[in-house]
Design a protein around this motif. Sequence first.
Motif, PDB file in Angstrom:
ATOM      1  N   GLY A 101       0.828  -1.190   0.000  1.00 13.67           N
ATOM      2  CA  GLY A 101       0.000   0.000   0.000  1.00 13.67           C
ATOM      3  C   GLY A 101       0.864   1.242   0.000  1.00 13.67           C
ATOM      4  O   GLY A 101       2.083   1.176   0.101  1.00 13.67           O
ATOM      5  N   THR A 102       0.217   2.399  -0.108  1.00 11.06           N
ATOM      6  CA  THR A 102       0.934   3.669  -0.124  1.00 11.06           C
ATOM      7  C   THR A 102       0.645   4.445   1.147  1.00 11.06           C
ATOM      8  O   THR A 102      -0.423   4.309   1.739  1.00 11.06           O
ATOM      9  CB  THR A 102       0.514   4.526  -1.340  1.00 11.06           C
ATOM     10  N   PHE A 103       1.607   5.250   1.556  1.00 14.63           N
ATOM     11  CA  PHE A 103       1.443   6.123   2.714  1.00 14.63           C
ATOM     12  C   PHE A 103       2.288   7.366   2.519  1.00 14.63           C
ATOM     13  O   PHE A 103       3.224   7.375   1.725  1.00 14.63           O
ATOM     14  CB  PHE A 103       1.806   5.405   4.024  1.00 14.63           C
ATOM     15  N   THR A 104       1.919   8.422   3.234  1.00 12.32           N
ATOM     16  CA  THR A 104       2.657   9.670   3.168  1.00 12.32           C
ATOM     17  C   THR A 104       3.450   9.827   4.446  1.00 12.32           C
ATOM     18  O   THR A 104       2.893   9.752   5.540  1.00 12.32           O
ATOM     19  CB  THR A 104       1.699  10.864   2.985  1.00 12.32           C
ATOM     20  N   ALA A 105       4.740  10.043   4.304  1.00  6.20           N
ATOM     21  CA  ALA A 105       5.624  10.181   5.468  1.00  6.20           C
ATOM     22  C   ALA A 105       5.595  11.619   5.970  1.00  6.20           C
ATOM     23  O   ALA A 105       4.941  12.489   5.395  1.00  6.20           O
ATOM     24  CB  ALA A 105       7.038   9.761   5.099  1.00  6.20           C
ATOM     25  N   GLY A 106       6.317  11.883   7.046  1.00  2.71           N
ATOM     26  CA  GLY A 106       6.356  13.201   7.651  1.00  2.71           C
ATOM     27  C   GLY A 106       6.952  14.275   6.763  1.00  2.71           C
ATOM     28  O   GLY A 106       6.646  15.455   6.910  1.00  2.71           O
ATOM     29  N   ASP A 107       7.789  13.872   5.798  1.00  5.67           N
ATOM     30  CA  ASP A 107       8.399  14.856   4.907  1.00  5.67           C
ATOM     31  C   ASP A 107       7.505  15.212   3.727  1.00  5.67           C
ATOM     32  O   ASP A 107       7.902  15.980   2.859  1.00  5.67           O
ATOM     33  CB  ASP A 107       9.757  14.345   4.411  1.00  5.67           C
ATOM     34  N   GLY A 108       6.291  14.646   3.684  1.00  6.09           N
ATOM     35  CA  GLY A 108       5.351  14.933   2.606  1.00  6.09           C
ATOM     36  C   GLY A 108       5.523  14.038   1.391  1.00  6.09           C
ATOM     37  O   GLY A 108       4.734  14.106   0.450  1.00  6.09           O
ATOM     38  N   GLU A 109       6.519  13.192   1.394  1.00  9.37           N
ATOM     39  CA  GLU A 109       6.773  12.282   0.279  1.00  9.37           C
ATOM     40  C   GLU A 109       5.859  11.058   0.403  1.00  9.37           C
ATOM     41  O   GLU A 109       5.613  10.561   1.498  1.00  9.37           O
ATOM     42  CB  GLU A 109       8.240  11.846   0.312  1.00  9.37           C
ATOM     43  N   THR A 110       5.361  10.568  -0.733  1.00 13.19           N
ATOM     44  CA  THR A 110       4.499   9.390  -0.748  1.00 13.19           C
ATOM     45  C   THR A 110       5.336   8.172  -1.114  1.00 13.19           C
ATOM     46  O   THR A 110       6.068   8.184  -2.106  1.00 13.19           O
ATOM     47  CB  THR A 110       3.350   9.573  -1.761  1.00 13.19           C
ATOM     48  N   TYR A 111       5.208   7.125  -0.301  1.00 17.11           N
ATOM     49  CA  TYR A 111       5.953   5.889  -0.508  1.00 17.11           C
ATOM     50  C   TYR A 111       4.986   4.738  -0.721  1.00 17.11           C
ATOM     51  O   TYR A 111       3.830   4.796  -0.305  1.00 17.11           O
ATOM     52  CB  TYR A 111       6.838   5.589   0.707  1.00 17.11           C
ATOM     53  N   ARG A 112       5.485   3.668  -1.348  1.00 19.64           N
ATOM     54  CA  ARG A 112       4.648   2.504  -1.630  1.00 19.64           C
ATOM     55  C   ARG A 112       5.392   1.225  -1.255  1.00 19.64           C
ATOM     56  O   ARG A 112       6.542   1.018  -1.663  1.00 19.64           O
ATOM     57  CB  ARG A 112       4.289   2.469  -3.115  1.00 19.64           C
ATOM     58  N   TRP A 113       4.733   0.375  -0.452  1.00 22.84           N
ATOM     59  CA  TRP A 113       5.259  -0.952  -0.140  1.00 22.84           C
ATOM     60  C   TRP A 113       4.820  -1.894  -1.246  1.00 22.84           C
ATOM     61  O   TRP A 113       3.663  -1.904  -1.641  1.00 22.84           O
ATOM     62  CB  TRP A 113       4.709  -1.469   1.187  1.00 22.84           C
ATOM     63  N   LYS A 114       5.728  -2.697  -1.746  1.00 23.62           N
ATOM     64  CA  LYS A 114       5.384  -3.692  -2.753  1.00 23.62           C
ATOM     65  C   LYS A 114       6.091  -4.995  -2.427  1.00 23.62           C
ATOM     66  O   LYS A 114       7.134  -5.003  -1.769  1.00 23.62           O
ATOM     67  CB  LYS A 114       5.746  -3.208  -4.158  1.00 23.62           C
ATOM     68  N   THR A 115       5.500  -6.086  -2.873  1.00 22.88           N
ATOM     69  CA  THR A 115       6.110  -7.393  -2.646  1.00 22.88           C
ATOM     70  C   THR A 115       7.080  -7.687  -3.777  1.00 22.88           C
ATOM     71  O   THR A 115       6.906  -7.247  -4.907  1.00 22.88           O
ATOM     72  CB  THR A 115       5.049  -8.503  -2.577  1.00 22.88           C
ATOM     73  N   HIS A 116       8.101  -8.441  -3.426  1.00 25.34           N
ATOM     74  CA  HIS A 116       9.140  -8.790  -4.370  1.00 25.34           C
ATOM     75  C   HIS A 116       9.516 -10.245  -4.116  1.00 25.34           C
ATOM     76  O   HIS A 116       9.562 -10.693  -2.980  1.00 25.34           O
ATOM     77  CB  HIS A 116      10.345  -7.857  -4.152  1.00 25.34           C
ATOM     78  N   LYS A 117       9.763 -10.988  -5.167  1.00 27.08           N
ATOM     79  CA  LYS A 117      10.143 -12.405  -5.065  1.00 27.08           C
ATOM     80  C   LYS A 117       9.080 -13.233  -4.368  1.00 27.08           C
ATOM     81  O   LYS A 117       9.326 -13.905  -3.358  1.00 27.08           O
ATOM     82  CB  LYS A 117      11.497 -12.569  -4.367  1.00 27.08           C
ATOM     83  N   ARG A 118       7.855 -13.147  -4.873  1.00 28.22           N
ATOM     84  CA  ARG A 118       6.736 -13.986  -4.427  1.00 28.22           C
ATOM     85  C   ARG A 118       6.508 -13.925  -2.922  1.00 28.22           C
ATOM     86  O   ARG A 118       6.590 -14.928  -2.227  1.00 28.22           O
ATOM     87  CB  ARG A 118       6.952 -15.418  -4.862  1.00 28.22           C
ATOM     88  N   TYR A 119       6.244 -12.776  -2.408  1.00 31.16           N
ATOM     89  CA  TYR A 119       5.889 -12.546  -1.008  1.00 31.16           C
ATOM     90  C   TYR A 119       7.040 -12.705  -0.027  1.00 31.16           C
ATOM     91  O   TYR A 119       6.843 -12.572   1.161  1.00 31.16           O
ATOM     92  CB  TYR A 119       4.741 -13.462  -0.551  1.00 31.16           C
ATOM     93  N   LEU A 120       8.232 -13.024  -0.464  1.00 32.94           N
ATOM     94  CA  LEU A 120       9.319 -13.195   0.495  1.00 32.94           C
ATOM     95  C   LEU A 120       9.911 -11.870   0.931  1.00 32.94           C
ATOM     96  O   LEU A 120      10.338 -11.726   2.062  1.00 32.94           O
ATOM     97  CB  LEU A 120      10.421 -14.082  -0.094  1.00 32.94           C
ATOM     98  N   GLN A 121       9.948 -10.902   0.037  1.00 34.49           N
ATOM     99  CA  GLN A 121      10.540  -9.617   0.377  1.00 34.49           C
ATOM    100  C   GLN A 121       9.522  -8.511   0.198  1.00 34.49           C
ATOM    101  O   GLN A 121       8.696  -8.554  -0.706  1.00 34.49           O
ATOM    102  CB  GLN A 121      11.734  -9.313  -0.516  1.00 34.49           C
ATOM    103  N   LEU A 122       9.612  -7.525   1.064  1.00 36.43           N
ATOM    104  CA  LEU A 122       8.847  -6.301   0.904  1.00 36.43           C
ATOM    105  C   LEU A 122       9.829  -5.196   0.565  1.00 36.43           C
ATOM    106  O   LEU A 122      10.915  -5.127   1.134  1.00 36.43           O
ATOM    107  CB  LEU A 122       8.112  -5.948   2.200  1.00 36.43           C
ATOM    108  N   GLN A 123       9.445  -4.336  -0.352  1.00 37.65           N
ATOM    109  CA  GLN A 123      10.289  -3.213  -0.730  1.00 37.65           C
ATOM    110  C   GLN A 123       9.488  -1.928  -0.617  1.00 37.65           C
ATOM    111  O   GLN A 123       8.305  -1.899  -0.946  1.00 37.65           O
ATOM    112  CB  GLN A 123      10.788  -3.355  -2.165  1.00 37.65           C
TER     113      GLN A 123
END
Length: 192
Positions: A101-123
Amino acid sequence: MPPPKKVDPPHKLTFATNSVRNTTFALDNDKFYYEIVTRFWHPHLTKINKYDYEGRIVTCVAEIESLPKKEVKVRFNTPDEEGEWIRASEFVKCEGGSVGGTFTAGDGETYRWKTHKRYLQLQLVKADDEEKVPIAEYHPFKRHFFVFRMSERARLEIKPEVTASLEKIIASYLIVERRRRQAKIRIKLEHQ
Protein backbone atom coordinates in the motif's frame (compact mmCIF):
# COMPACT_ATOMS: atom_id res chain seq x y z
CA MET A 1 39.34 16.37 -10.14
CA PRO A 2 38.23 14.46 -7.02
CA PRO A 3 36.38 11.20 -7.43
CA PRO A 4 32.59 11.30 -6.99
CA LYS A 5 31.25 10.83 -3.48
CA LYS A 6 30.32 7.27 -2.60
CA VAL A 7 26.73 6.49 -1.76
CA ASP A 8 26.19 5.93 1.96
CA PRO A 9 25.43 2.29 2.76
CA PRO A 10 21.91 1.49 4.01
CA HIS A 11 21.17 1.19 7.72
CA LYS A 12 20.54 -2.46 8.58
CA LEU A 13 17.93 -2.67 11.32
CA THR A 14 18.15 -6.24 12.59
CA PHE A 15 15.13 -7.99 14.13
CA ALA A 16 15.55 -9.78 17.45
CA THR A 17 12.64 -12.18 16.74
CA ASN A 18 10.33 -12.96 13.82
CA SER A 19 7.26 -11.59 15.58
CA VAL A 20 5.47 -8.43 14.46
CA ARG A 21 4.10 -7.98 17.99
CA ASN A 22 7.18 -8.39 20.21
CA THR A 23 10.59 -7.65 18.74
CA THR A 24 13.26 -5.00 18.41
CA PHE A 25 14.74 -3.21 15.40
CA ALA A 26 18.29 -2.09 16.05
CA LEU A 27 21.48 -1.08 14.32
CA ASP A 28 24.68 -2.78 15.44
CA ASN A 29 25.79 0.38 17.26
CA ASP A 30 22.27 1.05 18.71
CA LYS A 31 22.08 4.48 17.09
CA PHE A 32 18.53 3.52 16.10
CA TYR A 33 16.82 1.19 18.55
CA TYR A 34 13.09 0.54 18.41
CA GLU A 35 11.15 -1.90 20.56
CA ILE A 36 7.84 -3.27 19.33
CA VAL A 37 5.91 -4.59 22.30
CA THR A 38 2.43 -6.02 22.91
CA ARG A 39 1.83 -6.56 26.62
CA PHE A 40 -0.19 -9.58 27.71
CA TRP A 41 -2.54 -7.35 29.71
CA HIS A 42 -3.21 -5.28 26.53
CA PRO A 43 -3.10 -7.96 23.81
CA HIS A 44 -4.69 -5.71 21.17
CA LEU A 45 -2.36 -2.72 21.58
CA THR A 46 1.13 -2.75 20.06
CA LYS A 47 3.48 0.06 21.06
CA ILE A 48 6.55 1.22 19.17
CA ASN A 49 9.09 2.59 21.65
CA LYS A 50 12.21 4.47 20.65
CA TYR A 51 15.26 4.23 22.90
CA ASP A 52 17.77 7.06 23.08
CA TYR A 53 20.86 5.60 24.74
CA GLU A 54 22.74 8.86 24.96
CA GLY A 55 19.93 10.66 26.79
CA ARG A 56 18.64 7.46 28.46
CA ILE A 57 15.09 8.24 27.35
CA VAL A 58 12.34 5.85 26.22
CA THR A 59 9.64 7.44 24.06
CA CYS A 60 6.47 5.80 22.72
CA VAL A 61 6.46 7.08 19.13
CA ALA A 62 3.48 5.12 17.76
CA GLU A 63 0.71 2.70 18.74
CA ILE A 64 -1.24 0.17 16.68
CA GLU A 65 -4.60 -1.01 18.02
CA SER A 66 -6.21 -4.13 16.51
CA LEU A 67 -9.39 -5.00 18.36
CA PRO A 68 -11.28 -8.13 17.23
CA LYS A 69 -13.95 -7.48 14.58
CA LYS A 70 -12.92 -3.82 14.33
CA GLU A 71 -10.66 -1.99 11.96
CA VAL A 72 -6.99 -1.56 12.85
CA LYS A 73 -6.08 1.94 14.08
CA VAL A 74 -2.75 3.70 14.43
CA ARG A 75 -1.55 6.89 16.11
CA PHE A 76 1.73 8.73 16.22
CA ASN A 77 2.83 10.37 19.44
CA THR A 78 5.08 13.34 20.06
CA PRO A 79 7.17 13.67 23.22
CA ASP A 80 4.62 16.17 24.56
CA GLU A 81 1.27 14.55 23.72
CA GLU A 82 -0.45 11.55 22.22
CA GLY A 83 -1.67 11.79 18.63
CA GLU A 84 -5.12 11.18 17.20
CA TRP A 85 -6.21 7.66 16.24
CA ILE A 86 -6.58 7.15 12.49
CA ARG A 87 -7.67 4.02 10.66
CA ALA A 88 -4.77 1.98 9.32
CA SER A 89 -6.54 1.84 5.95
CA GLU A 90 -6.31 5.65 5.81
CA PHE A 91 -2.65 5.67 6.83
CA VAL A 92 -1.57 2.83 4.50
CA LYS A 93 -3.92 2.93 1.54
CA CYS A 94 -4.27 -0.56 0.08
CA GLU A 95 -4.49 -0.86 -3.71
CA GLY A 96 -7.18 -3.38 -4.58
CA GLY A 97 -6.52 -6.75 -2.98
CA SER A 98 -2.75 -6.37 -2.81
CA VAL A 99 -0.76 -6.75 0.38
CA GLY A 100 1.25 -3.55 -0.01
CA GLY A 101 0.00 0.00 0.00
CA THR A 102 0.93 3.67 -0.12
CA PHE A 103 1.44 6.12 2.71
CA THR A 104 2.66 9.67 3.17
CA ALA A 105 5.62 10.18 5.47
CA GLY A 106 6.36 13.20 7.65
CA ASP A 107 8.40 14.86 4.91
CA GLY A 108 5.35 14.93 2.61
CA GLU A 109 6.77 12.28 0.28
CA THR A 110 4.50 9.39 -0.75
CA TYR A 111 5.95 5.89 -0.51
CA ARG A 112 4.65 2.50 -1.63
CA TRP A 113 5.26 -0.95 -0.14
CA LYS A 114 5.38 -3.69 -2.75
CA THR A 115 6.11 -7.39 -2.65
CA HIS A 116 9.14 -8.79 -4.37
CA LYS A 117 10.14 -12.40 -5.07
CA ARG A 118 6.74 -13.99 -4.43
CA TYR A 119 5.89 -12.55 -1.01
CA LEU A 120 9.32 -13.19 0.49
CA GLN A 121 10.54 -9.62 0.38
CA LEU A 122 8.85 -6.30 0.90
CA GLN A 123 10.29 -3.21 -0.73
CA LEU A 124 9.55 0.44 -0.07
CA VAL A 125 9.78 2.70 -3.13
CA LYS A 126 8.79 6.27 -3.84
CA ALA A 127 5.31 6.25 -5.36
CA ASP A 128 6.32 8.53 -8.24
CA ASP A 129 9.66 6.81 -8.99
CA GLU A 130 9.75 5.40 -12.51
CA GLU A 131 12.78 3.19 -11.84
CA LYS A 132 11.32 1.72 -8.60
CA VAL A 133 14.60 1.93 -6.69
CA PRO A 134 13.99 0.50 -3.19
CA ILE A 135 14.43 2.94 -0.29
CA ALA A 136 13.80 0.25 2.32
CA GLU A 137 13.90 -3.49 1.88
CA TYR A 138 12.85 -6.33 4.17
CA HIS A 139 15.00 -9.46 4.09
CA PRO A 140 13.50 -12.50 5.85
CA PHE A 141 15.46 -14.74 8.20
CA LYS A 142 17.44 -17.73 6.93
CA ARG A 143 17.92 -21.10 8.58
CA HIS A 144 20.67 -23.71 8.41
CA PHE A 145 19.41 -26.39 6.00
CA PHE A 146 15.94 -24.74 6.18
CA VAL A 147 15.11 -26.36 9.55
CA PHE A 148 17.78 -25.67 12.16
CA ARG A 149 18.60 -22.48 14.03
CA MET A 150 18.66 -19.19 12.21
CA SER A 151 21.82 -18.55 10.26
CA GLU A 152 20.82 -14.98 9.52
CA ARG A 153 18.28 -12.79 11.32
CA ALA A 154 15.62 -10.85 9.46
CA ARG A 155 16.53 -7.26 8.73
CA LEU A 156 15.13 -4.06 7.32
CA GLU A 157 17.62 -2.14 5.21
CA ILE A 158 16.83 1.59 5.09
CA LYS A 159 18.66 4.24 3.09
CA PRO A 160 20.05 7.12 5.18
CA GLU A 161 18.03 9.80 3.40
CA VAL A 162 14.73 8.57 4.90
CA THR A 163 15.80 8.24 8.53
CA ALA A 164 13.74 11.34 9.41
CA SER A 165 10.60 9.32 8.59
CA LEU A 166 11.74 6.14 10.35
CA GLU A 167 8.81 5.92 12.81
CA LYS A 168 6.22 6.06 10.02
CA ILE A 169 8.20 3.58 7.93
CA ILE A 170 8.32 1.11 10.84
CA ALA A 171 4.61 1.53 11.64
CA SER A 172 3.65 1.09 7.99
CA TYR A 173 5.93 -1.95 7.74
CA LEU A 174 4.22 -3.57 10.74
CA ILE A 175 0.76 -2.95 9.26
CA VAL A 176 1.74 -4.28 5.82
CA GLU A 177 3.56 -7.30 7.29
CA ARG A 178 0.52 -8.22 9.39
CA ARG A 179 -1.63 -8.00 6.26
CA ARG A 180 0.86 -10.17 4.37
CA ARG A 181 0.92 -12.83 7.07
CA GLN A 182 -2.88 -12.85 7.36
CA ALA A 183 -3.15 -13.21 3.57
CA LYS A 184 -0.86 -16.27 3.73
CA ILE A 185 -3.07 -17.83 6.40
CA ARG A 186 -6.22 -17.20 4.33
CA ILE A 187 -4.63 -18.76 1.25
CA LYS A 188 -3.64 -21.87 3.21
CA LEU A 189 -7.15 -22.22 4.71
CA GLU A 190 -8.83 -21.86 1.30
CA HIS A 191 -6.70 -24.64 -0.19
CA GLN A 192 -7.53 -27.15 2.51
